[in-house]
Design an enzyme around this catalytic site. Structure first.
Site, PDB file in Angstrom:
ATOM      1  N   ASP A 227       4.842   6.440  16.938  1.00  0.00           N
ATOM      2  CA  ASP A 227       3.984   6.010  15.830  1.00  0.00           C
ATOM      3  C   ASP A 227       3.953   4.476  15.830  1.00  0.00           C
ATOM      4  O   ASP A 227       4.980   3.840  15.597  1.00  0.00           O
ATOM      5  CB  ASP A 227       4.573   6.548  14.515  1.00  0.00           C
ATOM      6  CG  ASP A 227       3.765   6.153  13.294  1.00  0.00           C
ATOM      7  OD1 ASP A 227       2.815   5.367  13.429  1.00  0.00           O
ATOM      8  OD2 ASP A 227       4.097   6.639  12.197  1.00  0.00           O
TER       9      ASP A 227
ATOM     10  N   ASN B 228       0.835  -1.219   0.000  1.00  0.00           N
ATOM     11  CA  ASN B 228       0.000   0.000   0.000  1.00  0.00           C
ATOM     12  C   ASN B 228       0.853   1.245   0.000  1.00  0.00           C
ATOM     13  O   ASN B 228       1.994   1.222   0.463  1.00  0.00           O
ATOM     14  CB  ASN B 228      -0.848   0.073   1.288  1.00  0.00           C
ATOM     15  CG  ASN B 228      -1.887  -1.018   1.384  1.00  0.00           C
ATOM     16  OD1 ASN B 228      -2.304  -1.577   0.370  1.00  0.00           O
ATOM     17  ND2 ASN B 228      -2.299  -1.322   2.599  1.00  0.00           N
TER      18      ASN B 228
ATOM     19  N   LYS C 239       0.532  -4.346   4.979  1.00  0.00           N
ATOM     20  CA  LYS C 239       1.028  -5.305   5.960  1.00  0.00           C
ATOM     21  C   LYS C 239       2.029  -6.291   5.357  1.00  0.00           C
ATOM     22  O   LYS C 239       3.024  -6.649   5.984  1.00  0.00           O
ATOM     23  CB  LYS C 239      -0.141  -6.053   6.606  1.00  0.00           C
ATOM     24  CG  LYS C 239      -1.021  -5.125   7.430  1.00  0.00           C
ATOM     25  CD  LYS C 239      -2.100  -5.863   8.170  1.00  0.00           C
ATOM     26  CE  LYS C 239      -3.182  -4.912   8.675  1.00  0.00           C
ATOM     27  NZ  LYS C 239      -2.698  -3.841   9.545  1.00  0.00           N
TER      28      LYS C 239
ATOM     29  N   ASP D 112       3.557  -5.589  12.254  1.00  0.00           N
ATOM     30  CA  ASP D 112       4.295  -6.159  11.115  1.00  0.00           C
ATOM     31  C   ASP D 112       5.771  -6.346  11.474  1.00  0.00           C
ATOM     32  O   ASP D 112       6.388  -7.354  11.110  1.00  0.00           O
ATOM     33  CB  ASP D 112       4.171  -5.228   9.894  1.00  0.00           C
ATOM     34  CG  ASP D 112       2.717  -5.033   9.495  1.00  0.00           C
ATOM     35  OD1 ASP D 112       1.945  -5.994   9.639  1.00  0.00           O
ATOM     36  OD2 ASP D 112       2.367  -3.914   9.078  1.00  0.00           O
TER      37      ASP D 112
HETATM   38  O1  RIB Z   1      -0.009  -2.728   9.621  1.00  0.00           O
HETATM   39  C1  RIB Z   1       0.131  -1.409   9.187  1.00  0.00           C
HETATM   40  C2  RIB Z   1      -0.317  -1.288   7.761  1.00  0.00           C
HETATM   41  O2  RIB Z   1      -1.702  -1.514   7.702  1.00  0.00           O
HETATM   42  C3  RIB Z   1      -0.119   0.060   7.141  1.00  0.00           C
HETATM   43  O3  RIB Z   1       1.144   0.231   6.569  1.00  0.00           O
HETATM   44  C4  RIB Z   1      -1.259   0.155   6.149  1.00  0.00           C
HETATM   45  O4  RIB Z   1      -0.872   0.140   4.821  1.00  0.00           O
HETATM   46  C5  RIB Z   1      -2.177  -1.006   6.484  1.00  0.00           C
HETATM   47  O5  RIB Z   1      -2.032  -2.002   5.578  1.00  0.00           O
END
Ligand code: RIB
Length: 308
Positions: A245, A13, A42, A251
């Site tokens: 943040d 994303n 993610k 992830d």
């Molecule tokens: O886990 C965080 C991610 O969730 C972000 O980077 C966003 O793109 C969503 O996919």
């Protein structure tokens, strides 16, 4: 010795991030402090987390033929992710609209775009990568039938499969037995168990009862709870850091967990390494931009050990 790569099947994303003092309530308009456009997703985040720790990693996914597609791809390559398994499709890339509040918490709306074109056929075409992987990581920002197919290919090949069941979505019954590990956060666990069980022990036992190999309950600032059986269950304590943040922290955790397991750490130790990887990531803004290096993780672990 050559290391089998981590293979991530997942989303890519562009994150459109507004920083504001608070997360707005429904109907409320706030004036924000800052806006950034930064790579996320993610799947891509987990791949970058692995690469930053110096472990080989390949990503299977899709970007759109829009302004973001090539930028996302180039960024992954610059971070050391093998992008040979990433295709282009017409239409927009995935985007995430994110608000980060002053305390580091966030809300996210994801519009999948090209990620919705990561079909089972895409995974079939890349099945050789999955079979040759040291471990496969998946999340739920690509279609569920794709995640199921990836898990079947991994299981048939004897490759460990780790599912981050985020964002929460109804999983097919057939997937549970394919999961070597499942790594929900608190709200995801509540979703999958329909609110049954509040104590980590009870929650973990219900996942184990469905046939998964192991459970890591990610509890943010409380640490994590890890269980492979009734006896093999324990808390992994958190690290005390100043969070600016938390986007991508989960992830980072999964990337760190995969690397540590593949390097032979036992599960609770691997979860501790993962927690340190996540802790470093929350001290910086952005998802992929904030991922920890190996040195940073080891330094945090060393500092925690010396404090006893
Ligand atoms: O886990 C965080 C991610 O969730 C972000 O980077 C966003 O793109 C969503 O996919």
């Amino acid at each position: 010795m050559s290391r089998k790569p981590v293979v991530v099947v997942g989303s890519i994303n562009m994150d459109l991030v507004a920083h504001a003092s608070l997360i707005p309530r429904p109907g409320q308009t706030l004036i924000g402090d800052d806006f950034t456009t930064t790579p996320g997703g993610k799947g891509a985040n987990q791949a970058v987390a692995v690469a930053r720790l110096g472990y080989p990693v390949e990503l299977i996914g899709m970007v759109g033929e829009d302004v973001f597609g090539d930028t996302l791809l180039r960024h992954l390559q610059a971070k050391g992710v093998n992008t040979d398994g990433i295709g282009h499709v017409s239409g927009p890339s995935g985007v995430a609209l994110i608000v980060v509040a002053a305390d580091g918490n966030n809300t996210i709306v994801v519009v999948p775009g090209a990620n919705s074109k990561v079909t089972p056929a895409v995974v079939e075409a890349q099945a050789g990568r999955i079979r040759d992987a040291g471990m496969v990581l998946c999340q739920l920002e690509v279609p569920l039938e794709t995640v199921l197919r990836a898990s079947e290919i991994a299981r048939e090949a004897g490759v460990p499969f780790v599912l981050d069941p985020a964002p929460a979505a109804g999983l097919p019954e057939a997937i549970w037995k394919n999961l070597s590990w499942i790594t929900p956060n608190e709200s995801e666990a509540a979703y999958y168990l329909q609110g049954n069980g509040h104590e980590p022990d009870a929650i973990a036992r219900q996942f184990l009862g469905r046939g998964v190999g192991g459970v890591v309950l990610k509890r943010g600032s409380e640490g994590a709870f890890i269980a492979q059986s009734k006896e093999l269950a324990r808390w992994v304590p958190p690290f005390s850091v100043k969070a600016v943040d938390t986007v991508g922290a989960g992830d980072a955790f999964n990337g760190g967990f995969a690397v540590a397991l593949l390097e032979g750490q036992e599960a609770a130790e691997a979860a501790r390494f993962a927690a340190a990887t996540a802790a470093v990531s929350v001290t910086r803004a952005g998802a992929q931009e904030a991922m920890a290096t190996r040195d940073e993780v080891e330094e945090l672990l060393r500092a925690a050990r010396s404090k006893g």
